[in-house]
Design a protein around this motif. Structure first.
Motif, PDB file in Angstrom:
ATOM      1  N   LYS A 169     -14.179 -15.970  38.292  1.00 48.82           N
ATOM      2  CA  LYS A 169     -15.766 -15.425  38.258  1.00 48.82           C
ATOM      3  C   LYS A 169     -16.426 -15.055  38.660  1.00 48.82           C
ATOM      4  O   LYS A 169     -16.847 -13.496  39.140  1.00 48.82           O
ATOM      5  CB  LYS A 169     -15.215 -15.293  36.488  1.00 48.82           C
ATOM      6  CG  LYS A 169     -14.552 -14.995  35.233  1.00 48.82           C
ATOM      7  CD  LYS A 169     -15.320 -15.307  34.212  1.00 48.82           C
ATOM      8  CE  LYS A 169     -13.867 -15.338  32.779  1.00 48.82           C
ATOM      9  NZ  LYS A 169     -14.837 -15.792  32.176  1.00 48.82           N
ATOM     10  N   SER A 170     -17.034 -15.902  39.224  1.00 48.39           N
ATOM     11  CA  SER A 170     -18.053 -15.811  40.316  1.00 48.39           C
ATOM     12  C   SER A 170     -17.420 -15.013  41.226  1.00 48.39           C
ATOM     13  O   SER A 170     -18.512 -14.398  42.073  1.00 48.39           O
ATOM     14  CB  SER A 170     -18.550 -17.136  40.329  1.00 48.39           C
ATOM     15  OG  SER A 170     -19.222 -17.799  39.571  1.00 48.39           O
ATOM     16  N   VAL A 171     -16.477 -15.194  41.893  1.00 52.84           N
ATOM     17  CA  VAL A 171     -16.469 -14.782  43.198  1.00 52.84           C
ATOM     18  C   VAL A 171     -16.475 -12.897  43.058  1.00 52.84           C
ATOM     19  O   VAL A 171     -16.289 -12.238  43.954  1.00 52.84           O
ATOM     20  CB  VAL A 171     -15.205 -14.898  43.572  1.00 52.84           C
ATOM     21  CG1 VAL A 171     -14.348 -14.080  45.170  1.00 52.84           C
ATOM     22  CG2 VAL A 171     -15.754 -16.643  44.827  1.00 52.84           C
ATOM     23  N   GLU A 172     -15.234 -12.748  42.138  1.00 56.71           N
ATOM     24  CA  GLU A 172     -15.030 -11.471  41.862  1.00 56.71           C
ATOM     25  C   GLU A 172     -16.538 -10.734  41.177  1.00 56.71           C
ATOM     26  O   GLU A 172     -16.483  -9.632  41.804  1.00 56.71           O
ATOM     27  CB  GLU A 172     -14.368 -11.115  40.138  1.00 56.71           C
ATOM     28  CG  GLU A 172     -12.531 -12.080  40.735  1.00 56.71           C
ATOM     29  CD  GLU A 172     -12.062 -11.146  41.676  1.00 56.71           C
ATOM     30  OE1 GLU A 172     -12.828  -9.549  41.432  1.00 56.71           O
ATOM     31  OE2 GLU A 172     -11.720 -11.238  42.838  1.00 56.71           O
ATOM     32  N   SER A 173     -17.963 -11.304  40.933  1.00 53.44           N
ATOM     33  CA  SER A 173     -18.208 -10.709  40.032  1.00 53.44           C
ATOM     34  C   SER A 173     -19.736 -10.603  42.235  1.00 53.44           C
ATOM     35  O   SER A 173     -20.265  -9.290  41.853  1.00 53.44           O
ATOM     36  CB  SER A 173     -19.748 -12.151  39.472  1.00 53.44           C
ATOM     37  OG  SER A 173     -20.595 -10.952  38.840  1.00 53.44           O
ATOM     38  N   PHE A 174     -19.203 -11.692  42.954  1.00 56.26           N
ATOM     39  CA  PHE A 174     -19.317 -11.645  43.600  1.00 56.26           C
ATOM     40  C   PHE A 174     -19.961 -10.022  44.805  1.00 56.26           C
ATOM     41  O   PHE A 174     -19.690  -9.647  45.340  1.00 56.26           O
ATOM     42  CB  PHE A 174     -20.003 -12.328  45.152  1.00 56.26           C
ATOM     43  CG  PHE A 174     -19.879 -12.631  45.769  1.00 56.26           C
ATOM     44  CD1 PHE A 174     -21.810 -12.372  46.602  1.00 56.26           C
ATOM     45  CD2 PHE A 174     -19.622 -12.236  47.156  1.00 56.26           C
ATOM     46  CE1 PHE A 174     -22.109 -12.276  47.816  1.00 56.26           C
ATOM     47  CE2 PHE A 174     -19.998 -12.508  48.745  1.00 56.26           C
ATOM     48  CZ  PHE A 174     -21.252 -12.156  48.531  1.00 56.26           C
ATOM     49  N   LYS A 175     -18.253 -10.540  44.865  1.00 56.43           N
ATOM     50  CA  LYS A 175     -17.907  -9.316  45.037  1.00 56.43           C
ATOM     51  C   LYS A 175     -17.873  -7.927  44.392  1.00 56.43           C
ATOM     52  O   LYS A 175     -18.816  -6.179  45.558  1.00 56.43           O
ATOM     53  CB  LYS A 175     -16.060  -9.217  45.226  1.00 56.43           C
ATOM     54  CG  LYS A 175     -15.497 -10.498  46.232  1.00 56.43           C
ATOM     55  CD  LYS A 175     -13.804 -10.204  45.868  1.00 56.43           C
ATOM     56  CE  LYS A 175     -12.689  -9.448  46.148  1.00 56.43           C
ATOM     57  NZ  LYS A 175     -11.779  -9.793  45.835  1.00 56.43           N
ATOM     58  N   GLN A 176     -18.169  -7.089  43.958  1.00 59.87           N
ATOM     59  CA  GLN A 176     -18.604  -6.448  42.850  1.00 59.87           C
ATOM     60  C   GLN A 176     -20.037  -6.076  43.354  1.00 59.87           C
ATOM     61  O   GLN A 176     -20.612  -4.690  43.407  1.00 59.87           O
ATOM     62  CB  GLN A 176     -18.086  -6.450  41.662  1.00 59.87           C
ATOM     63  CG  GLN A 176     -18.677  -5.124  40.821  1.00 59.87           C
ATOM     64  CD  GLN A 176     -17.540  -3.939  41.843  1.00 59.87           C
ATOM     65  OE1 GLN A 176     -16.537  -4.382  41.062  1.00 59.87           O
ATOM     66  NE2 GLN A 176     -18.820  -2.721  41.835  1.00 59.87           N
TER      67      GLN A 176
END
Length: 69
Positions: free
Chosen positions: A38-45
């Motif tokens: 979730k942290s990686v996806e949030s960072f990408k967004q």
């Protein structure tokens, strides 16, 4: 025009845990793998939101992967 950007993003996990809410700490303890996904996806967004502007530029094929813990 297509630009490729490569960089290292360093997280200070100890500091992050000091500032985390009880809810974030609970999520981390219960499922570390899902928490980091979730942290990686949030960072990408966040990168996409920051770098996309007008109708002339946008981000495609952004990849982020964990190489070290």
């Amino acid at each position: 025009m297509k630009l490729q950007v490569k960089f290292d993003f360093i997280q200070n996990l100890k500091k992050q845990m000091e500032d985390a809410t009880e809810e974030e700490l609970r999520e981390y303890r219960e499922n570390k793998e899902e928490f980091f996904e979730k942290s990686v996806e949030s960072f990408k967004q966040a990168l996409k939101d920051e770098l996309n502007y007008d109708d002339y530029c946008w981000i495609e094929n952004l990849e982020v992967k964990e190489v070290e813990e």
